[in-house]
Every structure is written in C-alpha cells, then in structure tokens.
Scaffold this active site. Structure first.
Site: not given
Ligand code: UDX
Length: 431
Positions: A264-265
């Site tokens: 998610s980063c």
C-alpha cells in the site's frame, strides 16, 4: 503525556499501542463504532506481530477508543492525524480524509483553551501539512497556528508485518514543526526511545518520507532492470548485486530482483510524488520509470512462461503466492494481480495458493481455483509461477512431482536447484 489518535488503521493502531507502551495516555478516535469496540476490548483491528499483546496490556487503562472527537481532543495535549491518503484515479494523492479530520479537529480546538498540538503522521505530499491541515484547522477553529495551537509533521517508516518492531527501534525520528514549542513537546513523546531526532520544518519532513520510500522503490526497479539485462546475457543478477551491495554507499538491502514491488506504500507514494512534481511543473522522468519498470516486471514472468509452453489457452497454470510479500494477507498492488489477469486474458486455467491471502484475492478474482496447499494448486499443472517470498516455498520439492509438466518460473529467487531432488524445468526470472 495525553495523546489522541485519529484513524485506527495500520499506522494509527500501531502508533497508539506503542505510545501506550512508552508510558503515554492514548485515546483512539474512529468513526467506525466496531473498531472502537474492538480497541476497547484489546482486539487489534488489523494484524501486526506483537500488536495484540500490547493492546491487551493497555486496553482500558492507557489505551482507550471513542468516536467522540470533543472528548478525545479535550482530554489530550497532542492529536495525531493517522488517516488514509489513497491514490486518486490519476495516481495523485487523495487528501479528502485528511481535510475532514483537520476540519473536525478545528471545530473542537475552537472550544479548547491551551496550546493543543496537531501532528500529521499520515503520508502526505510536501506542503500538505501547512497548506491543507494548518489552514483548515485555522478556518474551522478561528484560531491561529503558532499562537493558539501547534502543528508538526512526523512521518512513520513502518514495514507491514514488522511495524511494532520498527516503531520501537527506529533508525530515525523526523519532526517537522512550525515552532520550537511544538518541536520540544512532540520530541518529548519519543523520549524513551534511543534514537536521534531530526528537527526540521513540515514540508521537509513530508519530503523525507517520500524520498525514503521512493529511493527504496528505485533500488528495486533498478535491480529489476539490471536483472532483465543479466537474464539475456546468462548472468545471475543475484551474484552481481551481492558484490555491488558490498559498497558501503549502496548496501545489500533492497537489491533483490524479482517480480517487483507491491504493497500500500511504494506504488502509492511514488505515484503521489510524481503527481506533486507535475503539479509544480517538473517532469519526474526517473520516478516515472520506477513505476514503468514495476508495472512491466510481472509480465516478464508471462513472457518466460510463453517461451516454454507457447499458447497458454487451456493450459493449467499454478500461481504460488498472492500476498504482496510474505507474512501478510495484504494483496494491495500485489504483483500476482497483473500476472493472474494476463493468464486469464490468454485463456489459461489458473489455480492459486497462498498461506494467508486467498480470501483477499477472492474479492478480486472469483474465476480461478483456490487451493489450501501448494500441492493442491500444483496437481496436474502444466507450469507454476512463484510470486511471493513465503518461506514455505523454499522447501517445495516432491510437490513439483504432482505437476503434469514441470515448468517452474521463479519470480522471487526461492528455489535452489542444487537442494531439490525433483526433476523440474526451472526458469529464474532474472537469474
Ligand atoms: C515499505 C517500506 O519498507 C517502509 O519503510 C514504509 O514505511 C512502507 O513501505 P512495506 O510496503 O511493508 O514497507 O514492504 P517492504 O517490506 O518494504 O516490501 C515492499 C515490496 O518490495 C514487497 O512487494 C517486496 O516483495 C518488494 N521487494 C522488497 C523487492 O521486490 N525487492 C527487494 O529487494 C525488497
């Protein structure tokens, strides 16, 4: 000190538990009443190694939860904004949740005496803390930053699955504050951690976070590009990077070529930085190529598979590994997703196995066959693709004997041919 934390997702919950462990009084604020109930019962709303123990240890004493902003802010000195900053359709950052949290804080700060401090821990593009958070709080509170309340940006550098460890053993603490008073108070929160604090301004702190992630992502895409060149030359890129990594200026970390980075980063943060650069009139050629290489890399797996099997129509292909990395059920931006999509587009019959992430992937693909073991997925398969670095895949051997054909495309450098007895037609992605 008394802390309130807005957002009980991955960063908020980990930060709440760790601040409680560091001796602070923590109030979590979340609009989701179910999350509020879970936290008060000492049940973590997300999985992280060590989180449940900390939450049960501090629940209802040093760590409570509420949906009541007024209560939480009135009874705390510092409020952390730990809400999500998802990607917009064009990859740029979506700050709507940050704005909403800032407005809610502003409404409460309007009624509060004393110098309340707001700290942004969400990953936000440079200039957000001052141009969005600060200005929104001033608008909704009718008060002035630096006079009536303080503002700082304090990024996190937590790896999924190791977040508690990373919070309690940071290699840097960055505090970008608008004034000395704020900087001193926020630094005090980390007093018992043995780590040097970098004091700077908010937009520099924001940039440090993006550059940290973007550089790690760049190392991976660089390793993948070199890996693709090495593959064509019959060179094992792992041997190359092992030697290159001995240069202290480079280090051995994050030089593992393979199917690419997910999570998610990295993808979100690199795209957000690209979006910000474009907004200010700069074309980030290198950052764009980091994303381009990463989007291309999983398809190298398909190219190697087609070189072995030819037309994939009706072929049974086993995908081992669905999570974006080992030891998590998180499939966000997993490199398995574009691989499965392409296999389906080419008419393959896809079977899949992952120790934790199958239920998550079923929400994306309901037209593949999920198994509860690698053996199940491999049975009668024409080929298999290794997509995630789960430790159990390093021990696969006899299971390959269940396959109809024995083509194994390794996307994560998991198989050591010398160590297995089963005769397989092995292909390394970049080695
Ligand atoms: C990352 C950063 O490490 C962390 O500091 C930041 O706060 C959040 O983003 P995370 O996304 O949890 O953490 O995963 P990480 O362990 O960094 O791996 C990211 C991805 O890169 C995974 O898909 C992994 O498979 C891949 N990877 C990692 C490589 O392909 N090669 C490598 O050498 C290392």
């Amino acid at each position: 000190m008394k802390i309130s934390i807005i957002g009980s997702g991955y960063v908020g919950t980990v930060s709440a538990a760790c601040f409680a462990e560091l001796g602070h009084e923590v109030i979590c604020i979340d609009i989701d009443e179910e999350k509020v109930r879970q936290i008060n019962a000492g049940i973590p709303p997300i999985y992280e190694e060590g989180l449940e123990e900390l939450m049960q240890k501090h629940a209802e004493h040093h760590l409570i939860a509420t949906s009541d902003y007024d209560y939480a802010v009135a009874n705390s000195d510092v409020s952390f904004i730990c809400v999500g900053t998802p990607s917009g359709d064009d990859g740029s950052i979506d700050l709507s949740i940050v704005r909403a949290a800032s407005a809610s804080l502003g409404r409460v700060i309007a009624k509060k005496d004393g110098y309340h401090i707001v700290v942004v821990k969400s990953t936000v593009v440079p200039e957000t803390t001052e141009k969005v958070v600060l200005s929104t709080i001033e608008e909704y509170s009718g008060k002035r930053a630096g006079k009536d309340f303080g503002i700082a940006m304090n990024p996190e550098f937590l790896r999924e699955g190791k977040a508690i460890y990373d919070f309690m053993h940071p290699d840097k603490i960055v505090i970008g504050a608008i004034d000395k008073r704020t900087s001193v108070i926020v630094s005090e929160l980390y007093r018992s951690l043995d780590c040097e604090i970098t004091h700077t301004n908010p937009k520099t702190a924001e940039m440090i976070k993006y550059v940290n992630n973007s550089f790690l992502a760049t190392k991976i895409s660089f390793s993948n590009e070199i890996g693709n060149i090495c593959k064509k030359l019959g060179i094992n890129t792992y041997e190359v990077m092992q030697a290159v990594g001995t240069d202290f200026r480079i280090s051995k970390s994050f030089l593992n070529s393979g199917a690419g980075f997910g999570g998610s980063c990295f993808p979100k943060d690199v795209k957000a930085l690209i979006g910000k650069a474009k907004d200010i009139g700069y074309d980030p050629i290198l950052l764009k190529s980091v994303i381009e290489v990463n989007e291309h890399q999983p398809l190298e797996m398909i190219k190697l598979l087609k070189a072995k099997l030819g037309d994939l129509t009706g072929k049974k292909i086993a995908v081992l590994g669905l999570a974006f990395k080992n030891d998590t059920d998180d499939i966000r931006e997993s490199r398995s997703i574009p691989v499965i999509a392409e296999l389906l587009r080419l008419g393959a019959d896809v079977t899949a196995y992952d120790p934790m992430a199958s239920d998550e992937m079923k929400k994306v693909f309901n037209n593949i066959t999920y198994h509860i073991s690698a053996a199940g997925a491999l049975k009668d398969a024409d080929a298999c693709l290794l997509m995630t670095e789960w430790d159990e895949f390093r021990n696969l051997d006899s299971e390959f004997g269940l396959m109809k054909d024995s083509v194994v495309i390794d996307g994560r450098h998991m198989i050591v041919l010398e160590d297995i007895e089963q005769d397989i037609d092995y292909v390394g992605l970049c080695w």
